[in-house]
Design an enzyme around this catalytic site. Structure first.
Site, mmCIF file in Angstrom:
data_model
loop_
_atom_site.group_PDB
_atom_site.id
_atom_site.type_symbol
_atom_site.label_atom_id
_atom_site.label_comp_id
_atom_site.label_asym_id
_atom_site.label_seq_id
_atom_site.Cartn_x
_atom_site.Cartn_y
_atom_site.Cartn_z
ATOM 1 N N GLY A 189 -6.717 -0.262 -8.568
ATOM 2 C CA GLY A 189 -7.614 -0.713 -7.511
ATOM 3 C C GLY A 189 -7.294 -0.029 -6.196
ATOM 4 O O GLY A 189 -6.274 0.647 -6.056
ATOM 5 N N ARG A 190 -8.215 -0.182 -5.227
ATOM 6 C CA ARG A 190 -8.008 0.359 -3.875
ATOM 7 C C ARG A 190 -7.514 1.800 -3.913
ATOM 8 O O ARG A 190 -6.497 2.148 -3.319
ATOM 9 C CB ARG A 190 -7.034 -0.514 -3.094
ATOM 10 C CG ARG A 190 -7.589 -1.876 -2.750
ATOM 11 C CD ARG A 190 -6.709 -2.624 -1.773
ATOM 12 N NE ARG A 190 -7.297 -3.910 -1.414
ATOM 13 C CZ ARG A 190 -6.774 -4.751 -0.528
ATOM 14 N NH1 ARG A 190 -5.649 -4.437 0.088
ATOM 15 N NH2 ARG A 190 -7.370 -5.895 -0.254
ATOM 16 N N ALA A 191 -8.288 2.623 -4.561
ATOM 17 C CA ALA A 191 -7.855 4.016 -4.711
ATOM 18 C C ALA A 191 -9.021 4.976 -4.470
ATOM 19 O O ALA A 191 -9.328 5.777 -5.348
ATOM 20 C CB ALA A 191 -7.273 4.214 -6.115
ATOM 21 N N GLN A 226 0.812 -1.213 0.000
ATOM 22 C CA GLN A 226 0.000 0.000 0.000
ATOM 23 C C GLN A 226 0.852 1.273 0.000
ATOM 24 O O GLN A 226 1.818 1.378 0.752
ATOM 25 C CB GLN A 226 -0.908 0.021 1.234
ATOM 26 C CG GLN A 226 -1.866 -1.141 1.349
ATOM 27 C CD GLN A 226 -2.931 -1.159 0.278
ATOM 28 O OE1 GLN A 226 -3.431 -2.205 -0.102
ATOM 29 N NE2 GLN A 226 -3.275 0.005 -0.228
ATOM 30 N N VAL A 258 -4.571 2.970 -1.496
ATOM 31 C CA VAL A 258 -5.025 3.635 -0.272
ATOM 32 C C VAL A 258 -6.036 2.724 0.409
ATOM 33 O O VAL A 258 -7.133 2.509 -0.110
ATOM 34 C CB VAL A 258 -5.668 5.005 -0.573
ATOM 35 C CG1 VAL A 258 -6.114 5.677 0.725
ATOM 36 C CG2 VAL A 258 -4.707 5.905 -1.340
#
Length: 373
Positions: free
Chosen positions: A254-256, A196, A233
């Site tokens: 992804g995961r943003a 991350q 994030v």
């Protein structure tokens, strides 16, 4: 002559110290952070000295004027990992941290992984610290920063954190918070990170502001095997309140962000560019107010299949906000499915003083990150 030269040198050092300090003031939930305050600046010259300054109990203003390379400071570790996304040259492999491969990817092929040991765990940052970079010179390479176990009142500004085992998931995080309070992270560039860029763990991170940062997802290695970083994030806290503003998220997949587990996120005036997967993933317990954000060439703005949280967001200016936060909310641009009308989000934020959002723009692309104070 020697006396005059000495006086000149002393004067130069004094002028340098006087010129150093945090630029601007924090906004949002960490608006009262002061970091090291008016402590006399210190200039570490070695990795050991930097670790010592960050981890001691003194209020400090720590200035980085060079690259601190931790890559080889603890040698390498060779062990068995796995290849959940294949073994093509652009695919990340995974370290079997805490038996992750064994428990979550049992069918993935095993493979030998060799990584730099220092990257696995970030440098401990204690309370009452300001960590500031000079110009574009302040770089921490090969290891991240870690604020955990009750620390508070920390400012990190105008530095870069780079090259933390980018080939490997679980190779290390750039910025970690877990049970931290009053943390302002501003004008920081993160690039080529194994896991991350930002992770807020399962313990409460009460007041956090993440502003004007450049999250550079461009990498030779990716869980999506396409040069776009997936792990960006992750906000997984308990009773977290996070301001996320003015940031530039580039080449992610992804995961943003990913938001869940009783996290309240005010996310505004950010710019996403060239995301090959999804931006927002909102799980159970994720409460998100999204306004004034701009999306360009983003495949999926909101992952709707796994949506379990609460969202207030609109592609048109919303006056619904007036009765809760005292002003209209600002429209996102190209937000796609990022639409939500949950007044629970607004109600739970109504007791907080929220910064006003400007109209959505692409300005973070030129204003965010190190060197753009």
């Amino acid at each position: 002559m020697k006396y005059a030269a000495a006086l000149t040198a002393v004067a130069a050092l004094a002028a340098r110290a006087a010129a150093v300090g945090v630029s601007g003031t924090p906004v949002g939930f960490a608006s009262s952070a002061t970091g090291g305050g008016d402590a006399t600046p210190v200039y570490p010259t070695t990795t050991d000295e930097l670790v010592s300054y960050l981890g001691d109990d003194e209020a400090r203003v720590i200035v980085l004027s060079k690259t601190f390379d931790f890559t080889d400071t603890e040698g390498t570790t060779t062990t068995t990992g796995c290849a959940p996304w294949g073994t093509a040259s652009g695919c990340q492999l995974a370290i079997n941290k805490d038996d992750w491969c064994t428990n979550y990817e049992p069918d993935a092929p095993t493979t030998t992984v060799t990584y730099n040991t220092a990257g696995e765990l970030g440098i401990t940052v204690n309370s009452n610290k300001s960590l500031i970079g000079e110009g574009t010179s302040g770089v921490i390479k090969g290891r991240g920063l870690r604020m955990v176990s009750g620390v508070s009142n920390i400012i990190i500004q105008n530095i870069a954190v780079t090259d933390i085992n980018p080939e490997y998931v679980w190779g290390g995080d750039a910025i970690t918070l877990d049970e931290a309070d009053l943390v302002w992270i501003d004008h920081v560039t993160t690039a080529r990170i194994g896991r991350q860029h930002y992770v807020l763990g399962t313990d409460a991170d009460s007041r956090v502001s993440i502003t004007n940062n450049y999250i550079n997802g461009e990498s030779d290695y990716s869980a999506t095997c396409d040069g776009h970083h997936y792990w960006n994030v992750y906000l997984d806290g308990s009773s977290d309140k996070v301001t996320f503003s003015g940031n530039y998220l580039y080449k992610t997949s992804g995961r943003a962000p990913k938001v869940q587990d009783n996290t309240y996120l005010h996310i505004y005036n950010n710019y996403w560019e060239n995301n090959s997967g999804h931006a927002f993933e909102i799980g159970s317990g994720g409460y998100v107010l999204a306004e004034g954000n701009y999306f360009s060439n983003v495949d999926t703005v909101l992952e709707t299949d796994t949506f379990e949280g609460a969202l207030f967001s609109s592609d048109s200016a919303s006056s619904t906000c007036e009765s809760y936060i005292g002003r209209s909310c600002v429209a996102n641009v190209n937000g796609g499915d990022l639409t939500g009308t949950s007044t629970t989000v607004l109600s739970n934020l109504s007791g907080d003083t929220l910064p006003s959002a400007d109209a959505a723009s692409t300005s973070p692309a030129s204003n965010a990150g190190q060197g753009n104070l």
